[in-house]
Design a protein around this motif. Structure first.
Motif, short mmCIF file in Angstrom:
data_model
loop_
_atom_site.label_atom_id
_atom_site.label_comp_id
_atom_site.label_asym_id
_atom_site.label_seq_id
_atom_site.Cartn_x
_atom_site.Cartn_y
_atom_site.Cartn_z
N UNK A 18 0.08 15.14 -5.38
CA UNK A 18 0.49 13.75 -5.28
C UNK A 18 0.96 13.26 -6.64
N UNK A 19 1.84 12.29 -6.67
CA UNK A 19 2.32 11.80 -7.96
C UNK A 19 3.55 10.95 -7.78
N UNK A 44 0.45 12.43 5.87
CA UNK A 44 -0.76 12.60 6.68
C UNK A 44 -0.79 13.99 7.30
N UNK A 88 3.45 8.07 2.15
CA UNK A 88 2.06 8.45 2.45
C UNK A 88 2.09 9.60 3.45
N UNK A 145 6.63 7.59 -4.64
CA UNK A 145 5.19 7.73 -4.90
C UNK A 145 4.59 8.56 -3.78
N UNK A 146 4.29 9.81 -4.06
CA UNK A 146 3.71 10.68 -3.05
C UNK A 146 2.19 10.52 -3.08
N UNK A 147 1.62 10.20 -1.92
CA UNK A 147 0.16 10.10 -1.86
C UNK A 147 -0.31 10.66 -0.52
N UNK A 148 -1.61 10.80 -0.39
CA UNK A 148 -2.17 11.34 0.85
C UNK A 148 -2.41 12.83 0.74
N UNK A 149 -2.20 13.53 1.87
CA UNK A 149 -2.63 14.93 1.96
C UNK A 149 -1.64 15.95 1.39
N UNK A 195 0.82 -1.22 0.00
CA UNK A 195 0.00 0.00 0.00
C UNK A 195 0.86 1.27 0.00
N UNK A 196 0.53 2.18 -0.90
CA UNK A 196 1.28 3.42 -1.06
C UNK A 196 2.21 3.37 -2.25
N UNK A 197 2.32 2.21 -2.90
CA UNK A 197 3.32 2.04 -3.97
C UNK A 197 2.66 1.88 -5.35
N UNK A 238 -5.68 13.73 10.40
CA UNK A 238 -5.74 12.28 10.23
C UNK A 238 -6.04 11.57 11.55
#
Ligand code: FMN
Lengths: 440, 160
Positions: free
Chosen positions: A259-260, A329, A327, A251-255, A96-98, A333
């Motif tokens: 993101x990208x 936060x 990820x 891999x930038x994700x979340x707040x 998760x996150x990848x 969160x």
């Protein structure tokens, strides 16, 4: 396809041929027109040992999670063994996150093929498989088309570019299982079995696919090899940090605002990654925490985020660089819910082969579910920590550790938040018969 | 049991991908590709694949129980997977799942009576940076919103 615009802060080596939005994958013609397969030609003129030395010098470390030095792994294969040798590409991308291997699979399949053929030359392999998660069917189709092109061009098949050696490469679809990303479970799955992990040693380099010497590497690891051979190991090493060569896909994700997936040098500062590359926290909120390398990596609190993103620095800080899934936060969160969702994942994905993991992940999920529902009790917090500790290091594969690490780190670093949830919720428990234990 | 000529060709090729005597390697891909055509891993599919690979039916049964993409009951024509794992959860994945479930009147791993749709709450799909993600059969839909999802389901429903 690329799904986010590139950032001006990137160092584009692996992604240098890609042009946003890259509507179609790069085909053979275009790849060859941009120095494609030149590294392979160069490698075919080198001895296997010289190839491995170059990869060792590059300090390329595995991009699948553990960060093991790739050149060293390749050198473990006994080339004199009478058994056939195999290459296996781990394209299970389940952490998760990848979401980075897909950048290569979808857009530049020939880069991966070239990396595989060079690796095959280095260890004397005659066959290889790209194990791709079942959900990535479109990417399997893209890879299959590129493989067919490579056969037509004589890059794969009986006589690789006239070198007199044979190398066959195939895709192999998974069918829904995170555990099959673990290399020994992956090999079981490749053999048509349940993805239960194997006891190690022997490691795959000694006894891998179909009990023959095999190297298993991540998509991104193999894909880094052509540039290393073209420009030299020293060049690649110098792009990154000490003992952490090159660039990698984060891999930038979340707040975050942007993101990208971005290609950055190893050792890039995490705060700069969030603020410069990722455009800062969404809605002007404050940073709360970061999961630095996929869900199994211990969490970093905001004040721990001024850190160089390489394997060694993160290990020293008690976390891991993992698979590059960052990820992010923000202050809003809910950490209780975040940890519950994490444990729900591991409980679902545990293959059940060893008891500490099968029982541990299931109980962690149950306890966190009731904590999240507001019906937990204080002793649950120590129980989470103890369960995770008793699971850690006691399983065939690292899935048990992968579940234990976020559990221990989140419950320790955000304990006050868990305690607060218990306190505030108990106000609403009306009668003894609805006491927490019934949720068990 | 026979499959379409395209699938037969695929199987004939697939079996050559594994070392001599180790054709069982083709088992999981064959089951998934057969399911794509038949709609489920039916008892007939199990018997057929077992005999082609020369393995015992129980060896097929044991992998079906392991892999989440293999279904014994029929999936819908449009199989909708909504990711609710961490990055998607932070971007509203759970709400999207609840929305589809309500709209279609089915829950996790259920199929609508007309066979048009099935639904699954899924673990990480590998689209975290473009969350929330939905997978319809093998096509990704990223950066989903409640409105986009409604429109997607309506357009799939009208395709029949
Ligand atoms: C539970 C679990 C899941 C894993 N999933 C993946 C995965 O999806 N992709 C991957 O490349 N490595 C994954 N790994 C790591 C592999 O076991 C292995 O270390 C890796 O494929 C080696 O390649 P590398 O050295 O190039 O990273 C996983 C490990 C564990 C314990």
């Amino acid at each position: 396809m690329l799904y986010n615009e590139p950032s001006p802060h990137e160092t584009r080596i692996l992604t240098r041929r890609l042009v946003y939005p890259q509507a179609e994958p790069i085909g053979y013609e275009q790849y060859a027109a941009q120095q494609g397969y030149e590294a392979l030609r160069k490698a075919l003129a080198m001895t296997p040992d010289a190839i491995i030395d170059e990869v060792k010098k590059s300090s390329l470390r595995g991009r699948g999670g553990a960060g093991f030095p790739a050149g060293m792994k390749w050198s473990f294969v006994d080339r004199k063994s009478p058994k056939p040798k195999y290459i296996v590409v781990n394209a299970d991308e389940g952490e998760p996150g990848t979401c980075k291997d897909r950048i290569i699979l979808e857009n530049e399949p020939h880069r991966l093929i070239e990396g595989c053929v060079i690796a095959a030359r280095a260890i004397g392999a005659e066959r290889g498989w790209i194990y791709i998660r079942g959900e990535y069917r479109r990417m399997i189709e893209t890879m299959d088309r590129a493989i067919a092109e490579a056969y037509q061009q004589g890059i794969l098949g009986a006589n690789v570019l006239g070198s007199g050696t044979r190398f066959d490469l195939y895709t192999h679809t998974g069918a829904g299982s995170y555990e099959c990303g673990e290399e020994s479970a992956l090999l079981e799955s490749l053999e048509g079995k349940r993805g239960n992990p194997r006891l190690k040693p022997p490691f795959p380099a000694t006894s891998g696919a179909f009990q023959c010497p095999t190297i298993v590497n991540n998509v991104e690891t193999f894909s880094a090899v052509p540039d290393i051979i073209m420009n030299g190991g020293d060049w690649y090493a110098a792009l990154g940090a000490p003992r952490n060569g090159g660039t990698r896909l984060f891999c930038l994700s979340g707040h975050v605002n942007k993101p990208g997936v971005y290609e950055l040098p190893m050792g890039y500062n995490l705060l700069r990654m969030i603020n410069d590359v990722g455009g800062g926290i969404r809605g002007g909120k404050k940073l709360k925490a970061v999961v630095p390398g996929g869900s199994s990596c211990p969490i970093l609190k905001a004040e721990e985020c001024d850190i160089a993103m390489d394997f060694d620095t993160l290990a020293k800080a008690g976390s891991m660089l993992g698979s590059g899934g960052v990820i992010i936060l923000d202050e809003t969160t809910d950490m209780v819910k975040f940890l519950y969702r994490t444990m729900k994942f591991y409980a679902h994905e545990s293959c059940g082969w060893c008891i500490p993991c099968r029982e541990g992940t299931a109980w962690l999920k149950k306890i966190l579910e009731r904590l999240d529902a507001g019906v937990g009790v204080s002793k649950d917090l120590d129980m989470v920590d103890q369960l995770a500790q008793s699971m850690f290091g006691r399983t065939f594969c690292a899935l048990g550790d992968a579940a234990a690490m976020p559990a221990m780190s989140i419950i320790r670093k955000f304990r006050a938040e868990f305690e607060e949830r218990i306190r505030s919720a108990q106000v609403f428990i009306p009668a003894p018969e609805t006491r927490p234990l019934v949720v068990l | 049991m026979t499959f379409s000529p395209q699938l037969e060709a695929k199987f004939a090729d697939l079996i050559t991908h594994y070392p001599e005597g180790r054709q069982k390697g083709a088992l999981i891909p064959m089951l998934l590709y057969a399911q794509d055509e038949v709609g489920a891993v039916t008892p007939e599919v199990i018997a057929e694949v077992a005999s082609r690979l020369n393995v015992k039916p129980v060896e097929v049964e044991e992998v079906i129980g392991y892999y989440t993409m293999l279904w014994r009951h029929k999936r819908g024509k449009h199989h909708i997977q909504v990711c609710t794992n961490l990055s998607c959860m932070l971007a509203g994945g759970e709400e999207l799942y609840a929305q589809v479930s309500k709209k279609l009147g089915i829950g996790h791993r259920e199929t609508t009576p007309d066979g048009q749709f099935s639904l699954e709450e899924t673990e990480c799909l590998g689209a975290c940076s473009w969350a929330p993600a939905v997978l319809v059969n093998y096509d990704f839909h990223m950066k989903m919103t409640p409105e986009k999802l409604d429109r997607l389901i309506e357009s799939l429903g009208s395709k029949q």
